[in-house]
Design a protein around this motif. Structure first.
Motif, PDB file in Angstrom:
ATOM      1  N   ASP A 299      24.620  -0.106   5.666  1.00 11.71           N
ATOM      2  CA  ASP A 299      24.351  -0.961   4.518  1.00 11.71           C
ATOM      3  C   ASP A 299      23.913  -2.366   4.919  1.00 11.71           C
ATOM      4  OD1 ASP A 299      24.206  -1.143   1.706  1.00 11.71           O
ATOM      5  OD2 ASP A 299      26.047  -2.337   1.668  1.00 11.71           O
TER       6      ASP A 299
ATOM      7  N   GLU B 220      21.426  -5.512   5.678  1.00  6.75           N
ATOM      8  CA  GLU B 220      20.230  -5.944   4.949  1.00  6.75           C
ATOM      9  C   GLU B 220      18.978  -5.343   5.577  1.00  6.75           C
ATOM     10  OE1 GLU B 220      17.877  -9.961   3.438  1.00  6.75           O
ATOM     11  OE2 GLU B 220      19.458 -10.138   4.950  1.00  6.75           O
TER      12      GLU B 220
ATOM     13  N   ASN C 121      18.623  -2.413   7.112  1.00  6.58           N
ATOM     14  CA  ASN C 121      18.481  -1.011   6.723  1.00  6.58           C
ATOM     15  C   ASN C 121      18.151  -0.866   5.238  1.00  6.58           C
ATOM     16  OD1 ASN C 121      18.764   0.226   9.224  1.00  6.58           O
ATOM     17  ND2 ASN C 121      20.994   0.266   9.103  1.00  6.58           N
ATOM     18  N   ARG C 122      18.651  -1.774   4.427  1.00  7.23           N
ATOM     19  CA  ARG C 122      18.280  -1.741   3.004  1.00  7.23           C
ATOM     20  C   ARG C 122      16.790  -2.042   2.843  1.00  7.23           C
ATOM     21  NH1 ARG C 122      22.971  -4.879   2.406  1.00  7.23           N
ATOM     22  NH2 ARG C 122      21.747  -6.677   1.697  1.00  7.23           N
TER      23      ARG C 122
ATOM     24  N   ALA D 216      14.811   0.997   3.806  1.00  7.94           N
ATOM     25  CA  ALA D 216      14.866   2.036   2.771  1.00  7.94           C
ATOM     26  C   ALA D 216      13.790   1.845   1.706  1.00  7.94           C
ATOM     27  CB  ALA D 216      16.245   2.055   2.118  1.00  7.94           C
ATOM     28  N   THR D 217      13.195   0.648   1.632  1.00 12.02           N
ATOM     29  CA  THR D 217      12.138   0.399   0.641  1.00 12.02           C
ATOM     30  C   THR D 217      10.747   0.693   1.192  1.00 12.02           C
ATOM     31  OG1 THR D 217      11.755  -1.935   1.254  1.00 12.02           O
ATOM     32  CG2 THR D 217      13.559  -1.476  -0.291  1.00 12.02           C
TER      33      THR D 217
END
Length: 334
Positions: A87, A89, A91-92, A95-96
């Motif tokens: 989780d 930032e 990797n977030r 994910a986009t």
């Protein structure tokens, strides 16, 4: 003296502000710049390695207070920049990838991505933080002691491309153009963290200090009565023996890179954990180098770059790079 607090995120600003204020009051009340300084050392595991802080202060409370704030800062950076924490930032953001959206990012992640683009341009793609799919593939290969499957290797390579990381400066937003892209800041994040820790120490008045982020060093003023900090680096006789050369340095950063301990031998070829984004393979030429530069982020990134590029590109980059303190000690063998 407490300006470093401005760079801390609001979510934890109150706690850090309390630590920083206490440190500042101690420095003023006790007289930090008196001659009676003692050496203090602190270490803590972060970012998959051990961070060490050495500083000179008048008492243990001063030293422990600022070290606590510094380690807290590293943990905060890890939550933003790690590719291991699900989780984070980073990797977030990954994910986009492919969504077509520009995503707002923190000041810390923006700073590192902006620097990464700079080193990608200078190295003509030898430095590329979109290497995530390849680095994950090679980590698995090293665990299994088996060469990556050809189709998986080609697919991972197709997802790379630093030019597909779009930065919109006006709004501090980032877009990853290719679906499946994954970012990996392993070649630059520790250097940035070392810079951030050192800034905390400096702003709090601790000018005589050393920060070690698992081999990425940043050195301040020399210890009392010394010309500088004594640093061990690989000797030019390496790897025939494990002797070290001693350098006496101050007010600079040092990063060493090589495949001494992390490599895999497959079909008679030795592949380093350092991956060349252009080929998709761990580098097979054996090099051990030490980069001395003005900042941790510079030394860390250029140590990665110079581990990959040939001598011609290395000389080109060194000529164009504007850092008066830049030095490179290269050891190369067949």
């Amino acid at each position: 003296m407490c300006l470093f607090l401005e760079s801390i995120s609001h979510s934890r600003e109150y706690m850090i502000r309390k630590l920083g204020l206490l440190c500042c009051l101690l420095a003023v009340g006790i007289g930090l710049f008196a001659q009676d300084l003692r050496r203090y050392s602190f270490s803590s595991p972060h970012m998959g390695t051990t961070f060490r802080i050495v500083l000179y202060a008048e008492d243990s409370l001063q030293a422990a207070t600022v070290a606590r704030a510094a380690f807290f800062r590293i943990e905060e950076l890890n939550e933003k920049l790690s590719d291991y924490l699900p989780d984070s930032e980073l990797n977030r953001l990954s994910a986009t990838a492919g969504s077509g959206e520009f995503v707002p990012v923190s000041e810390e992640l923006w700073t590192v991505l902006l620097a990464s683009r700079f080193y990608s341009r200078k190295s003509k793609g030898a430095f590329d933080v979109s290497i995530g799919p390849l680095s994950r593939l090679w980590r698995r290969a090293m665990r299994k002691a088996a060469f990556p499957e050809a189709d998986k290797l080609e697919k991972a390579r197709s997802l790379l491309g630093w030019k597909s990381i779009k930065l919109r400066k006006a709004s501090q937003r980032v877009k990853l153009k290719k679906a499946g892209m994954k970012l990996d800041l392993g070649g630059i994040a520790k250097g940035y963290a070392v810079d951030e820790v050192f800034a905390i120490l400096q702003e709090a008045g601790f000018k005589i200090a050393l920060v070690d982020g698992g081999g990425d060093l940043l050195l301040g003023d020399p210890p009392p009565g010394k010309e500088g900090w004594t640093i061990e680096v690989p000797a030019y006789s390496f790897p025939e023996d494990e002797k070290k050369d001693l350098l006496v340095l101050n007010n600079c950063s040092v990063a060493t890179s090589g495949d001494t301990y992390r490599y895999i031998e497959l079909e008679g070829v030795r592949y380093s954990h350092i991956i060349d984004p252009r080929s998709g393979l761990g580098i097979s030429k054996r090099r051990m180098l030490t980069v001395i530069a003005s900042t941790g982020i510079t030394a860390d990134a250029l140590a990665s770059v110079f581990s990959i590029v040939g001598k011609e590109d290395e000389q080109r980059i060194r000529k164009k790079y504007k850092d008066a303190s830049l030095k490179v000690r290269l050891i190369e063998w067949p």
